[in-house]
Scaffold this motif. Structure first.
Motif, PDB file in Angstrom:
ATOM      1  N   ASN A 342     -35.408 -20.340  24.013  1.00 58.87           N
ATOM      2  CA  ASN A 342     -34.717 -19.952  22.787  1.00 58.87           C
ATOM      3  C   ASN A 342     -33.779 -21.056  22.313  1.00 58.87           C
ATOM      4  O   ASN A 342     -33.389 -21.939  23.088  1.00 58.87           O
ATOM      5  CB  ASN A 342     -33.905 -18.675  23.024  1.00 58.87           C
ATOM      6  CG  ASN A 342     -34.780 -17.497  23.385  1.00 58.87           C
ATOM      7  OD1 ASN A 342     -35.972 -17.466  23.034  1.00 58.87           O
ATOM      8  ND2 ASN A 342     -34.219 -16.524  24.089  1.00 58.87           N
ATOM      9  N   LYS A 343     -33.421 -20.992  21.033  1.00 59.56           N
ATOM     10  CA  LYS A 343     -32.465 -21.948  20.479  1.00 59.56           C
ATOM     11  C   LYS A 343     -31.111 -21.847  21.194  1.00 59.56           C
ATOM     12  O   LYS A 343     -30.754 -20.793  21.724  1.00 59.56           O
ATOM     13  CB  LYS A 343     -32.304 -21.699  18.978  1.00 59.56           C
ATOM     14  CG  LYS A 343     -33.550 -22.078  18.188  1.00 59.56           C
ATOM     15  CD  LYS A 343     -33.451 -21.701  16.729  1.00 59.56           C
ATOM     16  CE  LYS A 343     -32.465 -22.581  16.003  1.00 59.56           C
ATOM     17  NZ  LYS A 343     -32.505 -22.350  14.529  1.00 59.56           N
ATOM     18  N   ASN A 447     -32.203 -27.984  18.920  1.00 54.66           N
ATOM     19  CA  ASN A 447     -32.770 -26.821  18.223  1.00 54.66           C
ATOM     20  C   ASN A 447     -33.875 -27.205  17.256  1.00 54.66           C
ATOM     21  O   ASN A 447     -34.824 -26.437  17.035  1.00 54.66           O
ATOM     22  CB  ASN A 447     -31.667 -26.050  17.503  1.00 54.66           C
ATOM     23  CG  ASN A 447     -30.833 -25.227  18.466  1.00 54.66           C
ATOM     24  OD1 ASN A 447     -31.247 -24.943  19.588  1.00 54.66           O
ATOM     25  ND2 ASN A 447     -29.635 -24.841  18.036  1.00 54.66           N
ATOM     26  N   ILE A 450     -36.884 -27.283  19.414  1.00 56.03           N
ATOM     27  CA  ILE A 450     -37.283 -25.933  19.823  1.00 56.03           C
ATOM     28  C   ILE A 450     -37.994 -25.219  18.665  1.00 56.03           C
ATOM     29  O   ILE A 450     -39.028 -24.571  18.856  1.00 56.03           O
ATOM     30  CB  ILE A 450     -36.065 -25.134  20.320  1.00 56.03           C
ATOM     31  CG1 ILE A 450     -35.535 -25.740  21.632  1.00 56.03           C
ATOM     32  CG2 ILE A 450     -36.432 -23.663  20.526  1.00 56.03           C
ATOM     33  CD1 ILE A 450     -34.231 -25.145  22.117  1.00 56.03           C
ATOM     34  N   GLU A 451     -37.464 -25.383  17.454  1.00 58.09           N
ATOM     35  CA  GLU A 451     -38.091 -24.775  16.273  1.00 58.09           C
ATOM     36  C   GLU A 451     -39.521 -25.264  16.080  1.00 58.09           C
ATOM     37  O   GLU A 451     -40.402 -24.512  15.669  1.00 58.09           O
ATOM     38  CB  GLU A 451     -37.275 -25.111  15.019  1.00 58.09           C
ATOM     39  CG  GLU A 451     -35.947 -24.420  14.909  1.00 58.09           C
ATOM     40  CD  GLU A 451     -35.082 -25.028  13.804  1.00 58.09           C
ATOM     41  OE1 GLU A 451     -35.620 -25.803  12.974  1.00 58.09           O
ATOM     42  OE2 GLU A 451     -33.871 -24.727  13.780  1.00 58.09           O
TER      43      GLU A 451
END
Length: 541
Positions: A342-343, A447, A450-451
């Motif tokens: 997760n972010k 992030n 991750i996205e």
């Protein structure tokens, strides 16, 4: 089909005007014949050790760039994708490579994960190694990075080597800085090569003890200047390799550039070409032609024997590159990945401390080894933070396979004055690795990856830029030219943010490689690669 030119007979050390006749993918005849053609015909170049994944390209796209420079074959260790996807990843590389006329020769990755001190996406044990080595598409046991396991007679490590011997396949080495009795034991275990030498003295000792030495010149690790003077005497037991080569570098040149540099240093032409064309084929018993009657018609046509600019490349008698035109078609493939975190929040990158001194990783230009420095800590509101003025920046490794707390350390010589850079290419487990001037910038960069489920990126106060890597989080699904240009733009942005490193992303990717001394960072913490154990960031004394 016949090809005329000045034929370079490496093994007999002569150049003569002649004509080559090709029938059914093979060389049918080679005849001395007068003609007006001024170009030279020689065996194709072989990269004796490379991780295709480091080009950020799938094998089929790597081939479309490499043939421009006269490369016809590689000895390829797929341990990057194997650390993400296991045997499935190795099989993807083999199958994708088979779809194009290029001679990839893959090994069975010996160290997945590279160590027990990090989190990878897969495990390949000795039973899996046995199954891989049974496959005729697997030519050798890939680099045995776990040299402590060899020296300590680790049962699982020795089983992997034993299976390679059982199937009569070579074992590649990885022993940076190993000398004396330690390297003797390592060699006696059956390990035949090393591409990690960074000094003349180290390489000479290994050669004298029977090892074959690969001169590595990649995007980050550059050992050509340190080792090339050994070639005049030891050329029969030396080869050229890239190890890791980013796409923008591959667009410019490959093994051909090393040949040109060696010839410019007045190393005998035939010795240079034996290292570049002949030795890898013989050592690994590759199905690659060496410009002899009855061989596969694998050869190149170059303008001269100084710069080795490639005019044409032939593989199995097929013209795959002709005067700037690549004649290999792109192929379709399915993206595989393993990204499951997760972010993050900015607070995840805080490091609460009151220490006065910290251990700092010193990144070295052109080297994979690092130094350990002891530096003054900079603390704001109880949080250890980047010291931009002294170029001591916060670095993090974030587990991409599970939701875990990021590991934090500090690093010198990245030089960033603003923002952060990050990558999901983090050798060898390929977790997310990022360095930046603030927790906010680092969090933003992490992030962004991750996205996108993988990539390399840079973030500033006003801009975000990313090269997505959707194939295992380490390779692009785009063509080589597109990826190379995207990477070059990103590299430019990293340098605009202040980085003074020649290849900041390649250097960053190796800061989590625990098997190379001395101080590195895994997703589990700061690691001393000399003592092979975790070490605290803070020095409390």
């Amino acid at each position: 089909m016949t090809i005329s030119g000045q034929i370079v007979d490496i093994q007999n050390k002569r150049v003569f005007k002649g004509e080559i006749t090709i029938k059914n993918e093979m060389i049918f005849s080679i005849e001395e014949k007068q003609h007006d053609t001024e170009t030279y015909i020689l065996p194709g170049f072989v990269d004796a050790h490379i991780h295709i994944e480091s080009s950020m390209l799938v094998p089929s796209e790597f081939a479309r760039l490499a043939v421009k420079h006269g490369t016809i074959a590689t000895v390829s260790d797929p341990h990057e994708i194997a650390n993400v996807l296991g045997v499935e990843g190795v099989e993807f590389m083999i199958e994708n490579g088979k779809k194009v006329p290029f001679k990839f020769n893959f090994g069975a990755p010996s160290c997945v994960p590279a160590t027990t001190f990090e989190s990878a996406g897969a495990v390949i044990d000795s039973d899996a190694i046995k199954k891989l080595l049974e496959n005729p598409d697997i030519k050798y046991l890939s680099e045995m990075m776990n040299y402590p396991g060899v020296l300590l007679d680790d049962a699982e490590v020795l089983k992997k080597i034993a299976w390679a011997k059982h199937y009569n396949k070579p074992v590649d080495g990885h022993a940076p800085g190993l000398i004396g009795q330690a390297i003797t034991k390592y060699i006696n275990a059956g390990i035949a090569t090393d591409h990690e030498c960074f000094t003349y003295k180290e390489a000479l000792e290994k050669l004298q003890k029977g090892m074959k030495i690969l001169i590595r010149e990649g995007s980050a690790a550059k050992n050509f200047e340190a080792l090339i003077d050994l070639a005049s005497e030891h050329f029969e037991n030396m080869m050229f390799c890239s190890d890791d080569k980013h796409p923008d570098d591959l667009m410019v040149g490959h093994i051909n550039k090393l040949c040109a540099r060696a010839v410019a240093k007045e190393i005998d032409l035939f010795k240079v070409l034996q290292m570049a064309c002949i030795n890898p084929v013989k050592h690994y018993d590759l199905d690659v032609g060496l410009l002899k009657v009855g061989d596969f018609a694998d050869f190149i046509v170059v303008e001269d024997l100084i710069n080795f600019k490639t005019v044409q490349t032939y593989i199995d008698g097929e013209l795959v590159f002709d005067k700037e035109n690549v004649l290999i078609n792109p192929v379709s493939f399915k993206n595989l990945n393993n990204f499951n975190c997760n972010k993050k929040e900015i607070s995840d990158f805080r490091f609460e401390s009151s220490t006065k001194k910290i251990r700092v990783i010193e990144a070295l230009e052109g080297q994979l080894v690092t130094n350990e420095l002891i530096k003054e800590a900079l603390i704001l509101n109880g949080n250890l933070v980047s010291n931009i003025k002294n170029d001591i920046l916060k670095i993090t490794v974030v587990n991409r396979y599970k939701n875990k707390k990021p590991a934090i350390a500090f690093i010198k010589n990245f030089g960033l004055k603003e923002g952060a850079i990050a990558s999901s290419v983090g050798h060898d487990s390929h977790n997310i690795i990022a360095v930046g001037v603030s927790d906010e910038a680092i969090c933003k960069a992490v992030n962004l990856l991750i996205e996108n489920k993988g990539g390399i990126c840079a973030v500033s106060n006003s801009e975000e830029k990313i090269v997505p890597l959707p194939v295992a989080g380490i390779m692009s699904d785009k063509d080589g030219n597109t990826t190379g240009k995207q990477y070059a733009d990103l590299d430019k942005m990293a340098k605009q943010l202040g980085s003074t490193l020649h290849a900041p992303y390649m250097t960053l990717s190796f800061m989590a490689l625990l098997v190379i001394p001395s101080l590195k960072l895994s997703d589990k913490g700061l690691f001393n690669g000399t003592d092979f154990k975790f070490t605290p960031l803070a020095i409390n004394n």
